[in-house]
Design a protein around this motif. Sequence first.
Motif, PDB file in Angstrom:
ATOM      1  N   TRP A  23      -6.613 -30.338   3.721  1.00 25.31           N
ATOM      2  CA  TRP A  23      -5.424 -31.131   4.016  1.00 25.31           C
ATOM      3  C   TRP A  23      -4.281 -30.727   3.088  1.00 25.31           C
ATOM      4  O   TRP A  23      -4.489 -30.398   1.926  1.00 25.31           O
ATOM      5  CB  TRP A  23      -5.702 -32.620   3.814  1.00 25.31           C
ATOM      6  CG  TRP A  23      -6.479 -33.255   4.921  1.00 25.31           C
ATOM      7  CD1 TRP A  23      -7.830 -33.469   4.959  1.00 25.31           C
ATOM      8  CD2 TRP A  23      -5.948 -33.769   6.140  1.00 25.31           C
ATOM      9  NE1 TRP A  23      -8.180 -34.084   6.134  1.00 25.31           N
ATOM     10  CE2 TRP A  23      -7.034 -34.284   6.885  1.00 25.31           C
ATOM     11  CE3 TRP A  23      -4.669 -33.844   6.687  1.00 25.31           C
ATOM     12  CZ2 TRP A  23      -6.882 -34.862   8.122  1.00 25.31           C
ATOM     13  CZ3 TRP A  23      -4.511 -34.419   7.929  1.00 25.31           C
ATOM     14  CH2 TRP A  23      -5.604 -34.916   8.636  1.00 25.31           C
ATOM     15  N   ARG A  24      -3.054 -30.793   3.619  1.00 26.42           N
ATOM     16  CA  ARG A  24      -1.857 -30.621   2.806  1.00 26.42           C
ATOM     17  C   ARG A  24      -0.785 -31.574   3.309  1.00 26.42           C
ATOM     18  O   ARG A  24      -0.600 -31.731   4.517  1.00 26.42           O
ATOM     19  CB  ARG A  24      -1.331 -29.188   2.887  1.00 26.42           C
ATOM     20  CG  ARG A  24      -2.036 -28.206   1.966  1.00 26.42           C
ATOM     21  CD  ARG A  24      -1.447 -26.814   2.117  1.00 26.42           C
ATOM     22  NE  ARG A  24      -1.757 -26.267   3.434  1.00 26.42           N
ATOM     23  CZ  ARG A  24      -1.088 -25.266   3.996  1.00 26.42           C
ATOM     24  NH1 ARG A  24      -0.051 -24.739   3.393  1.00 26.42           N
ATOM     25  NH2 ARG A  24      -1.454 -24.803   5.179  1.00 26.42           N
ATOM     26  N   THR A  41      -0.652 -31.041   7.295  1.00 30.33           N
ATOM     27  CA  THR A  41      -1.391 -29.892   7.824  1.00 30.33           C
ATOM     28  C   THR A  41      -2.878 -30.059   7.516  1.00 30.33           C
ATOM     29  O   THR A  41      -3.238 -30.527   6.426  1.00 30.33           O
ATOM     30  CB  THR A  41      -0.900 -28.574   7.188  1.00 30.33           C
ATOM     31  OG1 THR A  41       0.502 -28.476   7.325  1.00 30.33           O
ATOM     32  CG2 THR A  41      -1.570 -27.370   7.828  1.00 30.33           C
ATOM     33  N   TYR A  42      -3.699 -29.665   8.476  1.00 32.80           N
ATOM     34  CA  TYR A  42      -5.143 -29.630   8.234  1.00 32.80           C
ATOM     35  C   TYR A  42      -5.725 -28.383   8.884  1.00 32.80           C
ATOM     36  O   TYR A  42      -5.353 -28.015  10.008  1.00 32.80           O
ATOM     37  CB  TYR A  42      -5.854 -30.861   8.811  1.00 32.80           C
ATOM     38  CG  TYR A  42      -7.346 -30.784   8.623  1.00 32.80           C
ATOM     39  CD1 TYR A  42      -7.927 -31.022   7.385  1.00 32.80           C
ATOM     40  CD2 TYR A  42      -8.173 -30.414   9.687  1.00 32.80           C
ATOM     41  CE1 TYR A  42      -9.293 -30.918   7.205  1.00 32.80           C
ATOM     42  CE2 TYR A  42      -9.548 -30.312   9.517  1.00 32.80           C
ATOM     43  CZ  TYR A  42     -10.094 -30.556   8.266  1.00 32.80           C
ATOM     44  OH  TYR A  42     -11.446 -30.445   8.096  1.00 32.80           O
ATOM     45  N   ALA A  54      -7.047 -25.864  13.486  1.00 37.82           N
ATOM     46  CA  ALA A  54      -6.003 -26.287  12.553  1.00 37.82           C
ATOM     47  C   ALA A  54      -4.894 -26.983  13.323  1.00 37.82           C
ATOM     48  O   ALA A  54      -4.696 -26.734  14.513  1.00 37.82           O
ATOM     49  CB  ALA A  54      -5.450 -25.089  11.795  1.00 37.82           C
ATOM     50  N   PHE A  55      -4.189 -27.878  12.648  1.00 38.05           N
ATOM     51  CA  PHE A  55      -3.031 -28.508  13.267  1.00 38.05           C
ATOM     52  C   PHE A  55      -1.997 -28.835  12.188  1.00 38.05           C
ATOM     53  O   PHE A  55      -2.310 -28.909  10.990  1.00 38.05           O
ATOM     54  CB  PHE A  55      -3.408 -29.771  14.044  1.00 38.05           C
ATOM     55  CG  PHE A  55      -3.838 -30.929  13.182  1.00 38.05           C
ATOM     56  CD1 PHE A  55      -2.905 -31.804  12.646  1.00 38.05           C
ATOM     57  CD2 PHE A  55      -5.186 -31.153  12.926  1.00 38.05           C
ATOM     58  CE1 PHE A  55      -3.294 -32.874  11.851  1.00 38.05           C
ATOM     59  CE2 PHE A  55      -5.586 -32.215  12.135  1.00 38.05           C
ATOM     60  CZ  PHE A  55      -4.641 -33.084  11.598  1.00 38.05           C
ATOM     61  N   ASN A  56      -0.763 -29.005  12.633  1.00 37.79           N
ATOM     62  CA  ASN A  56       0.341 -29.345  11.743  1.00 37.79           C
ATOM     63  C   ASN A  56       1.328 -30.217  12.504  1.00 37.79           C
ATOM     64  O   ASN A  56       1.617 -29.949  13.670  1.00 37.79           O
ATOM     65  CB  ASN A  56       1.034 -28.075  11.237  1.00 37.79           C
ATOM     66  CG  ASN A  56       2.334 -28.365  10.517  1.00 37.79           C
ATOM     67  OD1 ASN A  56       3.365 -28.609  11.138  1.00 37.79           O
ATOM     68  ND2 ASN A  56       2.297 -28.324   9.207  1.00 37.79           N
TER      69      ASN A  56
END
Length: 388
Positions: A23-24, A41-42, A54-56
């Motif tokens: 995670w971010r 984001t992950y 991934a997704f953001n």
Amino acid sequence: YGFGGYNGVTNIHATPSSVRTGWRFSALSNSALYRLRLMATYASGELDNGWSYAFNVSARVGGNDWVKGVYYRNFAYYAGVEKKIGDAHRLSLVTFAAPGQRGAQNASTQEVYDLMGDNMYNSNWGYQNGKVRNARVRKTFEPVTMLKYTATPNENAEAVITVLWRTGKNGYTAMDWYDAADPRPDYYRNLPSYFWVENEDYDRLNKEKYHWAKDVWEHHLPEYTHLDWDRLYNVNYNSADGRSKYAVEERRVDQNDLNLAATFKWNAHRNFTLNGGLNYKWNRTENFKTMDDLLGGSYYMNIDQFAERDFAASEALIQNDLDYWMANGVAEKIGEGGKYGYDYLAQIRRAEVWANGTFRKGGFAANLALSAGYDRFWREGLMRKGLF
């Protein structure tokens, strides 16, 4: 990745397995374009079963403090999934977009900046029911979807095939008017310099109107120095048959863009590497106008007011849609969302093959690259004007 030009090639790794794992979260403030950006984001990384995802998501909102009427309201998303098949194959699917809108600033003349005492003056906005409304709004939503296949049969060879599709809408709004005075506050006929010029040859010696205009601008009266939305609505309300004399148009440039890229890399020898590929682009861009807001009216006339100045005696020549006039005997009446003014396609077809050989020995390196391509582009009109 490509033959490129003198300024090089940009390559972006968008596959989920290339995104940093975990995670971010981030927050950014004090930007010139927007007040606040939030982002999350992950990325899973490559799991034991070969899957990666991934997704953001992000949002950029707010405006700035020095230009009135400017605002920023954009969002963005990215999502991707990837599967590793055996040791030699990878398949990934990625989509991303940045839907949003922003209010724009407009350039003006030094006379206006001096009268307002503000070089950040923006003529695009005015008050409507006490609230700020901007006539120039950029609206975009162009999602991109990408399918990518990668094969690495051995450590010395790699092949990649990517199919990318971009579609959606890209437009910005602006004032439009017919059979009415120019509504822009900084139009040259609204400024003091239009009423008084010392040189008699200009025939602008009306000191009374000069002082009136100067007083209006220097006292920043909003109904004169900015768009008077309430007046525009009232003009349309009182127009015969509900015809809008003032309206807000949206100028659109909508693309359908399909791209195919295939590349390979072969380490033929410890001193020699060969890269190559082919690219194909199919693009269809539609350029047109739509009616965004009738400002309280019922319809807008689809005629060319500039042609009307020179050819007022010919009803056919002033038509924006001649075929409609020929079929119905009257000019087309445009409602909100209707196309008018112009409508045409810009078509592009582009193909390229390229190869690049690199020889390295010690501190010495040499390259030889070749490229061959084919381009075809043309315009396809969808609305026949009377002037044509």
